[in-house]
Design an enzyme around this catalytic site. Sequence first.
Site, PDB file in Angstrom:
ATOM      1  N   PHE A 183       0.851  -7.408  32.260  1.00 13.35           N
ATOM      2  CA  PHE A 183       1.188  -6.054  31.808  1.00 13.35           C
ATOM      3  C   PHE A 183       2.587  -5.927  31.213  1.00 13.35           C
ATOM      4  O   PHE A 183       2.879  -4.945  30.511  1.00 13.35           O
ATOM      5  CB  PHE A 183       1.008  -5.033  32.956  1.00 13.35           C
ATOM      6  CG  PHE A 183       1.942  -5.238  34.130  1.00 13.35           C
ATOM      7  CD1 PHE A 183       3.242  -4.739  34.100  1.00 13.35           C
ATOM      8  CD2 PHE A 183       1.489  -5.892  35.271  1.00 13.35           C
ATOM      9  CE1 PHE A 183       4.067  -4.903  35.193  1.00 13.35           C
ATOM     10  CE2 PHE A 183       2.330  -6.060  36.361  1.00 13.35           C
ATOM     11  CZ  PHE A 183       3.632  -5.567  36.333  1.00 13.35           C
ATOM     12  N   ASP A 184       3.489  -6.904  31.442  1.00 18.77           N
ATOM     13  CA  ASP A 184       4.823  -6.755  30.862  1.00 18.77           C
ATOM     14  C   ASP A 184       5.579  -8.088  30.949  1.00 18.77           C
ATOM     15  O   ASP A 184       5.323  -8.905  31.838  1.00 18.77           O
ATOM     16  CB  ASP A 184       5.613  -5.670  31.592  1.00 18.77           C
ATOM     17  CG  ASP A 184       6.840  -5.215  30.802  1.00 18.77           C
ATOM     18  OD1 ASP A 184       6.943  -5.591  29.596  1.00 18.77           O
ATOM     19  OD2 ASP A 184       7.699  -4.498  31.353  1.00 18.77           O
ATOM     20  N   TYR A 215      11.677 -11.657  33.442  1.00 19.47           N
ATOM     21  CA  TYR A 215      10.515 -11.584  34.343  1.00 19.47           C
ATOM     22  C   TYR A 215       9.208 -11.572  33.566  1.00 19.47           C
ATOM     23  O   TYR A 215       9.167 -11.237  32.365  1.00 19.47           O
ATOM     24  CB  TYR A 215      10.598 -10.321  35.212  1.00 19.47           C
ATOM     25  CG  TYR A 215      10.318  -9.044  34.446  1.00 19.47           C
ATOM     26  CD1 TYR A 215       9.018  -8.501  34.415  1.00 19.47           C
ATOM     27  CD2 TYR A 215      11.334  -8.388  33.767  1.00 19.47           C
ATOM     28  CE1 TYR A 215       8.759  -7.344  33.710  1.00 19.47           C
ATOM     29  CE2 TYR A 215      11.078  -7.230  33.070  1.00 19.47           C
ATOM     30  CZ  TYR A 215       9.796  -6.709  33.037  1.00 19.47           C
ATOM     31  OH  TYR A 215       9.540  -5.556  32.323  1.00 19.47           O
ATOM     32  N   TYR A 271       3.812   1.628  41.993  1.00 17.80           N
ATOM     33  CA  TYR A 271       3.484   2.863  41.284  1.00 17.80           C
ATOM     34  C   TYR A 271       2.433   3.705  42.025  1.00 17.80           C
ATOM     35  O   TYR A 271       1.898   4.656  41.475  1.00 17.80           O
ATOM     36  CB  TYR A 271       3.012   2.534  39.863  1.00 17.80           C
ATOM     37  CG  TYR A 271       4.141   1.934  39.029  1.00 17.80           C
ATOM     38  CD1 TYR A 271       5.080   2.759  38.427  1.00 17.80           C
ATOM     39  CD2 TYR A 271       4.254   0.560  38.879  1.00 17.80           C
ATOM     40  CE1 TYR A 271       6.113   2.217  37.678  1.00 17.80           C
ATOM     41  CE2 TYR A 271       5.288   0.000  38.138  1.00 17.80           C
ATOM     42  CZ  TYR A 271       6.210   0.843  37.550  1.00 17.80           C
ATOM     43  OH  TYR A 271       7.240   0.305  36.807  1.00 17.80           O
ATOM     44  N   PHE A 327       5.442 -10.258  40.306  1.00 21.60           N
ATOM     45  CA  PHE A 327       6.566 -10.483  39.383  1.00 21.60           C
ATOM     46  C   PHE A 327       7.128 -11.897  39.579  1.00 21.60           C
ATOM     47  O   PHE A 327       7.423 -12.302  40.704  1.00 21.60           O
ATOM     48  CB  PHE A 327       7.694  -9.478  39.629  1.00 21.60           C
ATOM     49  CG  PHE A 327       7.345  -8.067  39.259  1.00 21.60           C
ATOM     50  CD1 PHE A 327       7.503  -7.637  37.945  1.00 21.60           C
ATOM     51  CD2 PHE A 327       6.865  -7.178  40.214  1.00 21.60           C
ATOM     52  CE1 PHE A 327       7.190  -6.323  37.608  1.00 21.60           C
ATOM     53  CE2 PHE A 327       6.552  -5.876  39.866  1.00 21.60           C
ATOM     54  CZ  PHE A 327       6.709  -5.434  38.564  1.00 21.60           C
ATOM     55  N   ILE A 383      11.547   0.295  40.740  1.00 21.50           N
ATOM     56  CA  ILE A 383      10.591   0.576  41.809  1.00 21.50           C
ATOM     57  C   ILE A 383      11.147  -0.049  43.090  1.00 21.50           C
ATOM     58  O   ILE A 383      11.895  -1.038  43.060  1.00 21.50           O
ATOM     59  CB  ILE A 383       9.194   0.020  41.477  1.00 21.50           C
ATOM     60  CG1 ILE A 383       9.256  -1.495  41.225  1.00 21.50           C
ATOM     61  CG2 ILE A 383       8.594   0.736  40.277  1.00 21.50           C
ATOM     62  CD1 ILE A 383       7.911  -2.154  41.038  1.00 21.50           C
TER      63      ILE A 383
END
Length: 579
Positions: free
Chosen positions: A68-69, A58, A114, A131, A88
Site C-alpha cells: 500500500f505504500d 519504509y 487505522y 512495515f 500512527i
Amino acid sequence: MKCGGYLLRSILAGSFLILLTRAEERAEENVDITINVIWKPENCVREVKSGDFVRYHYYGMLTDGTYFDSSYERGSTYDTYVGTGWLILGMDKGLIGMCLNEQRLISVPSELAYGAEGTEDGIPPNATLLFNFLLLDVWNDNDTIQVETTYLPENCDRKIVASDYVRYHYNGTLLNGKKFHSSYDEEETYNTYVGKGWVIKGMDEGLVGACLGERRTIVVPPHLGYGSKGDDKNIPRSATIIFKIEIIDFHNPEDEVTITITKEVPDCKRKLEDTDFIRYHYNGTLADGTVFDTSYQRNRTYDTYIGYKRVIPGMETGLQGACMGEWRTITFPPHLGYGEKGVEGKIPPSAVLTFHVHVIDFHNPKDEVVVDVIELPEECKSDETKKAEVGDYLTFDYEMRLMDGTLLDTSKSSTGDFGKYLGKRQLIPGVDRGLVGMCVGEVRGLIVPPHVGFGEKGRGSIPGSAVLNFTINLHKIEAPLPDGFQLYWVEDPPESEEELFETIDENEDGFLTLSEFTSFVLDQVERGHARLLPGYPREEVIVDLFKHQDKNDDQQLTPEEFTLRKDDPVLGSRADEEL
C-alpha cells in the site's frame, strides 16, 4: 523501479507471514506491535527517543501481501517527529529505541493503526499493517554539534578563533555514510572565515579551537546545518550531516610576519637592512610542509634588493635584521604573500607560506672593502718598513672563499711564487685596495663586495653578485722599474760598455752568445747591481733583452748591437705589455 519494488515485496512475504502467525497467536487483550530486528549495528551510537526527529525509508504492506505504500518509490525519506502524534501509534512505538542504520520489520494491529475505519486510499477496516523500515537519521531540537578529534599534532601553538580565515579539506557524508561532497575530489581546499556566517552555523562552531594539521569529525544536526530544505542538491531536507576535516592552514587578517632563528651567527658584525642586496637559499613550503619552490634545486641563490618591493612584503620584512650565515624560518599570512589568488599551479589561494632561509651574503652598493689584519709582524709597525704601494710588484699567497666558507680559488702554494702588480688592473679593484699598505709577513682578511669584485655576472665558479672573503699572506714587495725598462742598474755598471763587452765575451771571439749574456746578467742581479723586470721568469726576460739587441737576428751580439748602459733604457716586448 516498479520491478524492484515487486521483487522486494515478494522476498519479504515470508517474513510478513511469520509475523502474521505470531499476531494471530496473541490473546486479543494483549494488543501491541510485534518487532523483528532484521539488522542492527554492533555499536549503537544513539537510540530514538520520544521527541526526536527521524528520517527513514519504509515499505508498507497488508498481511495478505498487498502493498500500500513505499518511501523508496517516492524517492524521498519519511521525515517526522516521534511521540508527538504525527504518526500512527504503532509506528511511534516501532521507532522508539531504534538505532541509527537499524532495519526493523514490525506488525501493527489495527487498534494501533487505522482502526475499524481504515483509509480511503487502500487500507481496509481493522487491518493489521506490516512495515519494513530503515532508520537513516535521528536528531533532536536540543542537539548541538558533536566534535571528535581523530588526530592532534604534538605541537599546537595556536588554535582557530572566530575571525580567523581557514583553509581545510573535508569529506561530507550523511549519517548512513553516503558522501554528498568532498574537497579532496576537487583537489582544492575549502577556504572561509570563521564566525562571520560564511559557512553553516555548525561548521562555524565546529572549526573553533582546531589546531594546524588537526583532523576532527564534526556531526551537525540540521538546525545547525542545511535545515528543513537541505541544499537542493545532495543533502536531503532535515538531514544530520558529518564532516571529516583536516586543517591545512589558518591565519588572521591582523597577523604579521613570524620569524624563528634556527641557526644563529655568534659574531654578527652587520645585519641586513633596507637598500642592501642579498643572496640567499630557501625552501618554500605550505603550512602542511608541502614544498612549492626551492632555490637548491636550481643550484643558485635567490638574489635581490631589500626595500625596493622586489620581493613579496612578507619576505621584505622577514629578511630584515638577518646576519650573514644565519638560518631563519619566516612565516607570513597571504595578505603579505601571494594573496587571495595565489600562484597557479604552485601556491593555493589564501595560503600561509613558510620560507626556510639560509643567508649566504649581502652587501650595499655603497660598501667599501673591509680589511681585517689577522697577523702583523712587529717590524711592520715601524714607519721605516716598506709598505705596499701602487705600482709595486707583490708576491703573496691567497685563498678566495664565499662568505659561507666555500673555497673558490687558492694560490695552492706557500712558496711565494704568485705575484701581481698593484694598481695595474691585474687584480680586481677590491683586492687592489685591500693590499695597499701591507708589509712583508702580514696576513690580511679582505671582504670584497661584488661591485669591486667580479660584479653581477661573476666568473667561472664565482657566482654573480657574490661577496668574497680573501685571506692574503704577503711574502715580498718589489718596487717597479722605470717605465719601459726590463733591466735596470741599481748602480752604474762597473766598466765602460766596451770593457763590459770584453768581460762578457768569455771565449774572446768578438761575439756575445745568449749563454754568455745570461750568465753576466744573472750575476749582476745576484750581486744587487741590477734588477730585472718583476713578475716574469728571469730567463724569459733575459731572452727578450738579447733578442731586442740582436738586430740581424743571427743569435749573437756584436759590439755595435750591445748596450747595457744605465742611461739607455733596454726596451723589449715584455716592458711594453700593459700590466
